[in-house]
Design a protein around this motif. Sequence first.
Motif, PDB file in Angstrom:
ATOM      1  N   LYS A   1      -0.526  15.195  -0.670  1.00 50.47           N
ATOM      2  CA  LYS A   1      -1.386  14.007  -0.713  1.00 50.47           C
ATOM      3  C   LYS A   1      -1.856  13.605   0.671  1.00 50.47           C
ATOM      4  O   LYS A   1      -2.982  13.143   0.842  1.00 50.47           O
ATOM      5  CB  LYS A   1      -0.628  12.858  -1.383  1.00 50.47           C
ATOM      6  CG  LYS A   1      -0.471  13.036  -2.882  1.00 50.47           C
ATOM      7  CD  LYS A   1       0.422  11.961  -3.478  1.00 50.47           C
ATOM      8  CE  LYS A   1       0.570  12.163  -4.983  1.00 50.47           C
ATOM      9  NZ  LYS A   1       1.524  11.203  -5.583  1.00 50.47           N
TER      10      LYS A   1
ATOM     11  N   TRP B   1     -11.239  13.358  -0.324  1.00 51.20           N
ATOM     12  CA  TRP B   1     -10.253  13.275   0.761  1.00 51.20           C
ATOM     13  C   TRP B   1     -10.883  13.694   2.088  1.00 51.20           C
ATOM     14  O   TRP B   1     -10.662  13.060   3.124  1.00 51.20           O
ATOM     15  CB  TRP B   1      -9.062  14.183   0.444  1.00 51.20           C
ATOM     16  CG  TRP B   1      -8.068  14.243   1.573  1.00 51.20           C
ATOM     17  CD1 TRP B   1      -7.025  13.413   1.805  1.00 51.20           C
ATOM     18  CD2 TRP B   1      -8.074  15.189   2.662  1.00 51.20           C
ATOM     19  NE1 TRP B   1      -6.364  13.773   2.963  1.00 51.20           N
ATOM     20  CE2 TRP B   1      -6.988  14.853   3.508  1.00 51.20           C
ATOM     21  CE3 TRP B   1      -8.880  16.265   3.009  1.00 51.20           C
ATOM     22  CZ2 TRP B   1      -6.696  15.570   4.663  1.00 51.20           C
ATOM     23  CZ3 TRP B   1      -8.596  16.980   4.169  1.00 51.20           C
ATOM     24  CH2 TRP B   1      -7.515  16.625   4.978  1.00 51.20           C
TER      25      TRP B   1
ATOM     26  N   LYS C   1     -13.291  10.920   3.583  1.00 54.25           N
ATOM     27  CA  LYS C   1     -12.791   9.596   3.963  1.00 54.25           C
ATOM     28  C   LYS C   1     -12.149   9.666   5.353  1.00 54.25           C
ATOM     29  O   LYS C   1     -11.567  10.696   5.732  1.00 54.25           O
ATOM     30  CB  LYS C   1     -11.793   9.076   2.931  1.00 54.25           C
ATOM     31  CG  LYS C   1     -10.459   9.779   2.909  1.00 54.25           C
ATOM     32  CD  LYS C   1      -9.504   9.128   1.916  1.00 54.25           C
ATOM     33  CE  LYS C   1      -8.147   9.835   1.950  1.00 54.25           C
ATOM     34  NZ  LYS C   1      -7.159   9.206   1.081  1.00 54.25           N
TER      35      LYS C   1
ATOM     36  N   ARG D   1       5.486   9.022  -0.540  1.00 53.17           N
ATOM     37  CA  ARG D   1       4.657   9.386   0.604  1.00 53.17           C
ATOM     38  C   ARG D   1       5.572   9.680   1.789  1.00 53.17           C
ATOM     39  O   ARG D   1       6.708   9.201   1.851  1.00 53.17           O
ATOM     40  CB  ARG D   1       3.707   8.250   1.000  1.00 53.17           C
ATOM     41  CG  ARG D   1       2.516   8.051   0.095  1.00 53.17           C
ATOM     42  CD  ARG D   1       1.553   9.222   0.096  1.00 53.17           C
ATOM     43  NE  ARG D   1       0.307   8.903  -0.578  1.00 53.17           N
ATOM     44  CZ  ARG D   1       0.142   8.831  -1.890  1.00 53.17           C
ATOM     45  NH1 ARG D   1       1.173   9.069  -2.697  1.00 53.17           N
ATOM     46  NH2 ARG D   1      -1.027   8.539  -2.419  1.00 53.17           N
TER      47      ARG D   1
ATOM     48  N   GLU E   1      -3.483   2.039   4.057  1.00 56.22           N
ATOM     49  CA  GLU E   1      -4.317   2.665   3.030  1.00 56.22           C
ATOM     50  C   GLU E   1      -3.479   3.549   2.109  1.00 56.22           C
ATOM     51  O   GLU E   1      -3.705   3.595   0.896  1.00 56.22           O
ATOM     52  CB  GLU E   1      -5.422   3.507   3.679  1.00 56.22           C
ATOM     53  CG  GLU E   1      -6.449   2.710   4.454  1.00 56.22           C
ATOM     54  CD  GLU E   1      -6.059   2.465   5.899  1.00 56.22           C
ATOM     55  OE1 GLU E   1      -6.929   2.062   6.678  1.00 56.22           O
ATOM     56  OE2 GLU E   1      -4.870   2.687   6.252  1.00 56.22           O
ATOM     57  N   GLU E   2      -2.500   4.255   2.681  1.00 53.48           N
ATOM     58  CA  GLU E   2      -1.629   5.107   1.872  1.00 53.48           C
ATOM     59  C   GLU E   2      -0.734   4.262   0.973  1.00 53.48           C
ATOM     60  O   GLU E   2      -0.463   4.626  -0.179  1.00 53.48           O
ATOM     61  CB  GLU E   2      -0.772   5.988   2.778  1.00 53.48           C
ATOM     62  CG  GLU E   2      -1.560   7.037   3.540  1.00 53.48           C
ATOM     63  CD  GLU E   2      -0.687   7.846   4.475  1.00 53.48           C
ATOM     64  OE1 GLU E   2      -0.454   9.038   4.193  1.00 53.48           O
ATOM     65  OE2 GLU E   2      -0.216   7.282   5.484  1.00 53.48           O
TER      66      GLU E   2
ATOM     67  N   GLU F   1      -2.741   3.198  -1.923  1.00 56.82           N
ATOM     68  CA  GLU F   1      -2.890   4.327  -2.849  1.00 56.82           C
ATOM     69  C   GLU F   1      -1.644   4.471  -3.715  1.00 56.82           C
ATOM     70  O   GLU F   1      -1.731   4.750  -4.923  1.00 56.82           O
ATOM     71  CB  GLU F   1      -3.129   5.620  -2.072  1.00 56.82           C
ATOM     72  CG  GLU F   1      -4.531   5.764  -1.509  1.00 56.82           C
ATOM     73  CD  GLU F   1      -4.684   7.030  -0.681  1.00 56.82           C
ATOM     74  OE1 GLU F   1      -3.747   7.863  -0.677  1.00 56.82           O
ATOM     75  OE2 GLU F   1      -5.734   7.188  -0.027  1.00 56.82           O
TER      76      GLU F   1
ATOM     77  N   ARG G   1      -1.688   1.989  -6.517  1.00 56.74           N
ATOM     78  CA  ARG G   1      -2.656   2.324  -7.572  1.00 56.74           C
ATOM     79  C   ARG G   1      -2.222   3.524  -8.410  1.00 56.74           C
ATOM     80  O   ARG G   1      -2.713   3.709  -9.525  1.00 56.74           O
ATOM     81  CB  ARG G   1      -4.028   2.604  -6.945  1.00 56.74           C
ATOM     82  CG  ARG G   1      -4.702   1.374  -6.364  1.00 56.74           C
ATOM     83  CD  ARG G   1      -6.157   1.663  -5.994  1.00 56.74           C
ATOM     84  NE  ARG G   1      -6.261   2.553  -4.850  1.00 56.74           N
ATOM     85  CZ  ARG G   1      -6.397   2.147  -3.597  1.00 56.74           C
ATOM     86  NH1 ARG G   1      -6.411   0.851  -3.327  1.00 56.74           N
ATOM     87  NH2 ARG G   1      -6.515   3.020  -2.613  1.00 56.74           N
ATOM     88  N   GLU G   2      -1.317   4.344  -7.888  1.00 52.90           N
ATOM     89  CA  GLU G   2      -0.940   5.583  -8.576  1.00 52.90           C
ATOM     90  C   GLU G   2       0.012   5.375  -9.748  1.00 52.90           C
ATOM     91  O   GLU G   2       0.024   6.170 -10.687  1.00 52.90           O
ATOM     92  CB  GLU G   2      -0.280   6.551  -7.585  1.00 52.90           C
ATOM     93  CG  GLU G   2      -1.280   7.337  -6.769  1.00 52.90           C
ATOM     94  CD  GLU G   2      -0.602   8.239  -5.757  1.00 52.90           C
ATOM     95  OE1 GLU G   2      -1.317   8.801  -4.916  1.00 52.90           O
ATOM     96  OE2 GLU G   2       0.631   8.374  -5.801  1.00 52.90           O
TER      97      GLU G   2
END
Length: 697
Positions: A268, A447, A450, A614, A621-622, A625, A628-629
């Motif tokens: 990711k 990806w 961005k 992660r 930002e990560e 993410e 949201r996952e």
Amino acid sequence: MLDFFFKPKTVAVIGASREPGKVGHDVLRNLLDFNFPGHIFPINPKADEILGLKAYPSILEVPEDVDLVVIAVRAPFVPEVIDQCGQKGVKAAVVLTSGFKETGLEGAKLEKKLVETARSHGIRIIGPNCLGILDTYSRLNATFAGLKPIKGEIGFFSQSGALCLAVLEWSKAEKIGLSRFVSLGNKCDVNEIECLRMLAEDPHTKVIMGYIEGITDGRAFTEVACEVAREKPVIIFKSGTTAAGARAASSHTGSLAGSEQAFEASVKRSGLIRAKTLREFFNLALYFAFMPPLAGPYLGIVTNSGGPGIVAADACENSALELPSLSSETVEKLRKVLPPYASFYNPVDITGDADAARYEKTLEVLIEDQRLNGLLVILSRTATVNPDEVAEILTKDKAQKPIVACFLGEESVKKARKKLLKGKVPHYEYPEEAVKVLEKAWLYEWWRKKPPAKVKKLKVNFKQVAETLQIVRSEGRSHLLDHEVKQILEAYGFVFPKSLVARTTDEAILAAKVIGYPVVLKVLSPQIQHKSDVGGVKVNIRDEEELIKAFEEIIINVRKRLPGISVLGVIVQEMAPKGKEVIVGFIRDPQFGPLVMFGLGGIYVEVLKDVTFRLAPLAKEEALEMIREIKAYPVLKGIRGEPEVDMDSLARAIVSMGQLAADFPELSEGEVNPLIVGPKGQKTIAVDARLSLGGEK
């Protein structure tokens, strides 16, 4: 990098054999058959000539400098051969021989000796226990594979010789060429990281494919992969990611983390395109070798049969792709070229009586629709359509818009499939496969475009944490006490409910009066990690009578379930405000370092497993993410009139946990569970937490 392996002017095959079928013979034959332009020297003390080439008894007797050696002698003799190569001034060696660490302890010792000998001479090694290397542009085929490679734009590296052979077979069958090819074998020296760099720098390589089983340095791999993937698509297939590879851990985070989660977190961050199956591995390579980037998620589908079109639409619905409505202008154009009983929406069903001309007219219209980023063309064999003619239409250079095909059937579309591949149009057997490839093509492009996420350090009280950990280490403990955990996490911005320690019921009554009812009681013991599991938690205690009863029940529960355990008392804690329960934690992976976990919290986290990982430290930002996952994201966004939780506060908690894990390698794992998060304006509260020592000192 590593060009001295792939652009040699002279090659020596040590262990060259006169007997066909022997590795040393097949390598020599491949070098000759592939028309290697430089000088080739067979090394065999028992032969004067092999395959028309003068043979030499030793590398030391070769009259010229040797750039590359390919070694195919028995394992015990390899270190000695490498020593001779060092004396000769050779700098690159491909060791095909097996019988090293893959065979056990003695083999590992022999491999260590091989590496030490090579390093003493400054020799780089690919292998041992490998198939060899090739470069189709320098005409180097230093493998013992039985297939002649095709020149192309795909670079490939692999830790499996069998996968190397499978890629060569696939390349030949699909007429898809390779640029460079590396069989890493035991990778005693050159590894997957160097291969990534080398293929990134190779001007002939457009797409990189890699098969890996294990990664030596996960952090370095991720960093290099991130750099390379911004320039070229990197398709990775990794095995060995099951729970069998995960180590035991005491926290929820530890029990949910494993090699699979660590590698997925690396993917990711780095933008690698991950194939979950071998079939997908080849499917993805087919797309990236042939097609331009998929600039957006909007897909158009053309089909002559409703069923397959619906299957493709369902697959899109469950992916990151979208099926946009066609513009009114496009619909009007379609009405002019399609019969009135056709479907003029997306998917566009041109019906079962369609012929090649109807396909062509439909595609001409859809290619011009700026709303569509790519097209999937589905064909079911009918009496009215000639698959070969449709294949011919698709191979025409119509636009810089990706088009993939799915011709359903076997023998009836076999010739058409070959025509598609020859014309560089990817073909997939089933609609779902095509959609999956297009989805990953879009996610890669998203990806790549961005801006890279930048980790920003939070202001924390580093000194306070260091002092607390020093006390714990001095006492020889690995698990921290509740007040120590609280001190550390508060230093990183976490907020806890008011709490006091009580050793007796009288102290608990006094503490409750100070804090204010309702309160929570939790057992205090350095040996208990999951308090709920042993009946060590009582919540929503509203008065003195309930408090005394709860205190006594906790002590009885713990003594009964864990006799002889050290109980220091009970924590009296303020009831946390209402909100959503989540978990934020970290674990330390042997290859990839600290991993941060986020997910739905509470006592059911290991059952629901609604979590994501992660690499730490991580950017805001990560963290967003990650939020949201998870499947529970809609709940956090607010349903049925409920307000959205404070996403910024939640993201900060995730980032803080990652920074703590990165700042203090001696912490092996930790988590806050539950973390109560409410709407903006309400404090995010850490209700329960734990940390453990045991990482790097």
